[in-house]
Design a protein around this motif. Structure first.
Motif, PDB file in Angstrom:
ATOM      1  N   GLU A  61       1.050  -0.837   0.038  1.00 53.92           N
ATOM      2  CA  GLU A  61       0.476   0.360  -0.482  1.00 53.92           C
ATOM      3  C   GLU A  61       1.174   1.312   0.275  1.00 53.92           C
ATOM      4  O   GLU A  61       0.575   2.180  -0.457  1.00 53.92           O
ATOM      5  N   GLY A  62       1.729   1.295   0.241  1.00 53.35           N
ATOM      6  CA  GLY A  62       3.133   2.260   0.412  1.00 53.35           C
ATOM      7  C   GLY A  62       4.204   2.014   0.891  1.00 53.35           C
ATOM      8  O   GLY A  62       4.504   0.908   1.498  1.00 53.35           O
ATOM      9  N   LEU A  63       5.474   3.090   0.717  1.00 61.63           N
ATOM     10  CA  LEU A  63       6.450   2.741   0.944  1.00 61.63           C
ATOM     11  C   LEU A  63       6.831   3.765   1.603  1.00 61.63           C
ATOM     12  O   LEU A  63       6.201   4.985   1.087  1.00 61.63           O
ATOM     13  N   GLY A  64       8.727   3.599   2.705  1.00 61.17           N
ATOM     14  CA  GLY A  64       8.734   5.154   3.167  1.00 61.17           C
ATOM     15  C   GLY A  64       7.756   5.311   4.095  1.00 61.17           C
ATOM     16  O   GLY A  64       7.094   4.713   5.208  1.00 61.17           O
ATOM     17  N   GLY A  65       8.981   6.069   5.193  1.00 61.19           N
ATOM     18  CA  GLY A  65       8.486   6.515   6.507  1.00 61.19           C
ATOM     19  C   GLY A  65       9.232   5.820   7.658  1.00 61.19           C
ATOM     20  O   GLY A  65       9.563   4.923   7.194  1.00 61.19           O
ATOM     21  N   ARG A  66       9.282   6.413   8.587  1.00 60.95           N
ATOM     22  CA  ARG A  66      10.632   5.736   9.685  1.00 60.95           C
ATOM     23  C   ARG A  66       9.728   5.338  10.717  1.00 60.95           C
ATOM     24  O   ARG A  66       7.942   5.696  10.881  1.00 60.95           O
ATOM     25  N   LEU A  84       1.671  -2.530   3.959  1.00 62.46           N
ATOM     26  CA  LEU A  84       0.854  -3.741   4.028  1.00 62.46           C
ATOM     27  C   LEU A  84      -0.331  -3.933   4.322  1.00 62.46           C
ATOM     28  O   LEU A  84      -0.991  -4.531   4.488  1.00 62.46           O
ATOM     29  N   GLY A  85      -0.925  -2.010   4.922  1.00 70.15           N
ATOM     30  CA  GLY A  85      -2.484  -2.213   5.427  1.00 70.15           C
ATOM     31  C   GLY A  85      -1.596  -2.187   6.950  1.00 70.15           C
ATOM     32  O   GLY A  85      -1.565  -1.422   7.942  1.00 70.15           O
ATOM     33  N   ASP A  86      -2.468  -3.597   7.050  1.00 73.58           N
ATOM     34  CA  ASP A  86      -2.296  -4.003   9.113  1.00 73.58           C
ATOM     35  C   ASP A  86      -0.808  -4.600   9.297  1.00 73.58           C
ATOM     36  O   ASP A  86      -0.635  -5.182  10.579  1.00 73.58           O
ATOM     37  N   GLN A  87      -0.120  -4.330   8.737  1.00 73.46           N
ATOM     38  CA  GLN A  87       1.921  -5.043   8.808  1.00 73.46           C
ATOM     39  C   GLN A  87       2.362  -3.689   7.983  1.00 73.46           C
ATOM     40  O   GLN A  87       2.078  -3.762   7.102  1.00 73.46           O
ATOM     41  N   VAL A  88       3.363  -3.298   9.409  1.00 73.79           N
ATOM     42  CA  VAL A  88       4.834  -2.877   8.657  1.00 73.79           C
ATOM     43  C   VAL A  88       5.892  -3.918   8.321  1.00 73.79           C
ATOM     44  O   VAL A  88       5.812  -4.203   9.844  1.00 73.79           O
ATOM     45  N   LEU A  89       6.940  -3.540   7.194  1.00 70.61           N
ATOM     46  CA  LEU A  89       8.067  -4.783   7.472  1.00 70.61           C
ATOM     47  C   LEU A  89       9.018  -3.244   7.106  1.00 70.61           C
ATOM     48  O   LEU A  89       9.004  -2.863   6.117  1.00 70.61           O
ATOM     49  N   LEU A  90       9.920  -3.369   8.264  1.00 70.72           N
ATOM     50  CA  LEU A  90      10.952  -2.828   7.824  1.00 70.72           C
ATOM     51  C   LEU A  90      12.566  -4.477   7.032  1.00 70.72           C
ATOM     52  O   LEU A  90      12.773  -4.828   7.296  1.00 70.72           O
ATOM     53  N   VAL A  91      13.490  -2.628   5.954  1.00 67.25           N
ATOM     54  CA  VAL A  91      14.447  -3.731   5.714  1.00 67.25           C
ATOM     55  C   VAL A  91      15.699  -2.900   4.921  1.00 67.25           C
ATOM     56  O   VAL A  91      15.214  -1.966   4.390  1.00 67.25           O
ATOM     57  N   ALA A  92      16.914  -3.814   6.228  1.00 68.69           N
ATOM     58  CA  ALA A  92      17.630  -2.437   6.212  1.00 68.69           C
ATOM     59  C   ALA A  92      18.655  -3.544   4.991  1.00 68.69           C
ATOM     60  O   ALA A  92      19.619  -4.436   5.652  1.00 68.69           O
ATOM     61  N   ALA A  93      18.657  -3.092   3.760  1.00 66.40           N
ATOM     62  CA  ALA A  93      20.041  -3.457   3.217  1.00 66.40           C
ATOM     63  C   ALA A  93      21.428  -3.376   3.438  1.00 66.40           C
ATOM     64  O   ALA A  93      21.625  -1.776   3.993  1.00 66.40           O
ATOM     65  N   ALA A  94      22.480  -4.231   2.744  1.00 65.02           N
ATOM     66  CA  ALA A  94      23.745  -3.947   2.690  1.00 65.02           C
ATOM     67  C   ALA A  94      23.746  -2.348   2.323  1.00 65.02           C
ATOM     68  O   ALA A  94      24.360  -1.667   2.604  1.00 65.02           O
ATOM     69  N   ALA A 194      -0.627  10.531 -15.431  1.00 66.62           N
ATOM     70  CA  ALA A 194      -1.599   9.513 -14.891  1.00 66.62           C
ATOM     71  C   ALA A 194      -2.109   8.304 -14.807  1.00 66.62           C
ATOM     72  O   ALA A 194      -0.542   7.798 -15.555  1.00 66.62           O
ATOM     73  N   GLY A 195      -2.710   7.868 -14.380  1.00 65.92           N
ATOM     74  CA  GLY A 195      -2.867   6.923 -13.731  1.00 65.92           C
ATOM     75  C   GLY A 195      -3.859   5.347 -13.183  1.00 65.92           C
ATOM     76  O   GLY A 195      -4.086   6.715 -12.151  1.00 65.92           O
ATOM     77  N   ALA A 196      -4.058   4.288 -12.780  1.00 60.85           N
ATOM     78  CA  ALA A 196      -4.206   3.657 -11.687  1.00 60.85           C
ATOM     79  C   ALA A 196      -3.735   4.557 -10.288  1.00 60.85           C
ATOM     80  O   ALA A 196      -2.498   4.725 -10.128  1.00 60.85           O
ATOM     81  N   PRO A 197      -4.184   4.518  -9.330  1.00 61.20           N
ATOM     82  CA  PRO A 197      -3.902   4.813  -7.858  1.00 61.20           C
ATOM     83  C   PRO A 197      -3.011   4.196  -7.330  1.00 61.20           C
ATOM     84  O   PRO A 197      -2.076   4.453  -6.947  1.00 61.20           O
ATOM     85  N   SER A 198      -2.735   2.426  -7.192  1.00 64.32           N
ATOM     86  CA  SER A 198      -1.977   2.563  -6.993  1.00 64.32           C
ATOM     87  C   SER A 198      -0.832   2.483  -7.651  1.00 64.32           C
ATOM     88  O   SER A 198       0.595   2.822  -6.416  1.00 64.32           O
ATOM     89  N   ARG A 199      -0.297   2.686  -8.845  1.00 65.54           N
ATOM     90  CA  ARG A 199       0.955   3.152  -9.710  1.00 65.54           C
ATOM     91  C   ARG A 199       1.622   4.045  -9.503  1.00 65.54           C
ATOM     92  O   ARG A 199       2.823   4.802  -8.967  1.00 65.54           O
ATOM     93  N   MET A 200       0.371   5.303  -9.797  1.00 67.99           N
ATOM     94  CA  MET A 200       0.603   6.336  -8.996  1.00 67.99           C
ATOM     95  C   MET A 200       1.090   6.851  -8.102  1.00 67.99           C
ATOM     96  O   MET A 200       2.014   7.817  -7.567  1.00 67.99           O
ATOM     97  N   ARG A 201       0.716   5.863  -7.197  1.00 65.93           N
ATOM     98  CA  ARG A 201       1.021   6.514  -5.283  1.00 65.93           C
ATOM     99  C   ARG A 201       2.980   6.042  -5.135  1.00 65.93           C
ATOM    100  O   ARG A 201       3.544   6.801  -4.814  1.00 65.93           O
ATOM    101  N   PHE A 202       3.048   4.786  -6.050  1.00 63.90           N
ATOM    102  CA  PHE A 202       5.258   4.983  -6.565  1.00 63.90           C
ATOM    103  C   PHE A 202       5.466   5.779  -7.111  1.00 63.90           C
ATOM    104  O   PHE A 202       6.617   6.561  -6.501  1.00 63.90           O
ATOM    105  N   VAL A 203       4.592   6.293  -7.674  1.00 70.81           N
ATOM    106  CA  VAL A 203       5.531   7.634  -9.218  1.00 70.81           C
ATOM    107  C   VAL A 203       5.705   8.617  -8.733  1.00 70.81           C
ATOM    108  O   VAL A 203       6.921   8.949  -8.359  1.00 70.81           O
TER     109      VAL A 203
END
Length: 290
Positions: A61-66, A84-94, A194-203
């Motif tokens: 549903e979204g990316l970013g944010g602390r 992911l809505g009711d869940q947020v996963l954090l990934v700290a890559a090398a 312009a585009g689908a809401p889900s795609r535009m969110r990431f653009v």
């Protein structure tokens, strides 16, 4: 990694991951699990000692944010948060920057949007039609190949503003992102996507990184502003000491600080500098405040 037609691997890297929100509730004792992250254009796989977790990117549903629930998370300067809505996963890559860019590549590369380019050029509204465009992420920003054959580059350093709105596109109400940027000749233009809401969110999230870079809330001294305004008015860097009645060394120091603040870029080592789009924004704001 192939999970059916059209799936391809985008990244495979060492990382640490954690769950920051579970079942809609913040996790107070967040802890990092070391492991391996596999990313395709369809899904994210987190593989640690305690097993493997697969997340379809279509659920994102979204990316970013602390999500600094505790010190162990707050101490990590960079991570990507997957909402992911009711869940947020954090990934700290090398390599955080490379992984973050790969995530946007997985979400957006070769996807189609509708674009109007240029919608505005040099402050004048253009009678441009909407057309299909295929997007691609690169190190410097986002590229769009238009159906008409035109190629638009949104260099993150050249984006000076971003507005999200709802507009009628070919008879349908759609989310539209209005991007203010400069073309290769330095002309100020506005392109609408312009585009689908889900795609535009990431653009929008990816392009916002450019807007953040060019935002004008930089801590500048009055001397910094004077030098910026002089450059903006067309005074040569070499003439600035005499133009402002400043010591050459003081001007050199100011240039150095402005380069560090990414407001000007060095053109030649003999301290010739040129304003970039962030610097132009700040200087024009400073002029307006006079």
């Amino acid at each position: 990694m192939s999970g059916g037609s059209g799936e391809y691997k985008v990244a495979d890297t060492q990382a640490r991951f954690a769950v920051a929100v579970r079942d809609g509730r913040k996790v107070s004792d967040v802890s990092w699990t070391p492991g391996r992250v596999l990313l395709s254009n369809r899904r994210l796989i987190l593989a640690g000692n305690d097993g493997k977790r697969t997340v379809p990117l279509s659920e994102l549903e979204g990316l970013g944010g602390r999500h600094d629930a505790n010190q162990s998370v707050a101490r990590v300067s960079n991570y990507v948060s997957f909402d992911l809505g009711d869940q947020v996963l954090l990934v700290a890559a090398a390599d955080h920057e490379s992984f973050e860019r790969d995530v946007y590549r997985a979400l957006l590369d070769q996807r189609t949007v509708t674009a109007k380019h240029p919608a505005i050029e040099g402050g004048v509204v253009q009678e441009t039609e909407w057309e299909q465009a295929r997007v691609k992420i690169d190190e410097n920003g986002l590229n769009a190949a238009l159906e008409s054959g035109a190629f638009v580059k949104f260099d993150l350093d050249d984006i000076s503003g971003l507005d999200a709105a709802k507009r009628t596109v070919n008879g349908e109400k759609k989310p539209v992102i209005e991007v203010s940027h400069t073309d290769d000749e330095g002309t100020s233009i506005e392109t609408h996507i312009a585009g689908a809401p889900s795609r535009m969110r990431f653009v929008e999230a990816w392009l916002r990184k450019g807007e953040e870079r060019s935002s004008t809330n930089v801590d500048l001294s009055s001397r910094d502003r004077e030098v910026l305004m002089a450059l903006y008015s067309g005074v040569s860097p070499f003439e600035i000491p005499s133009f402002l009645g400043m010591d050459v060394d003081a001007v050199e120091e100011t240039f150095e600080r402005l380069v560090d603040l990414e407001v000007v870029e060095e053109v030649r080592v003999r301290r010739e500098v040129a304003l970039n789009s962030r610097g132009r924004n700040i200087a024009s704001e400073a002029m307006n405040e006079q």
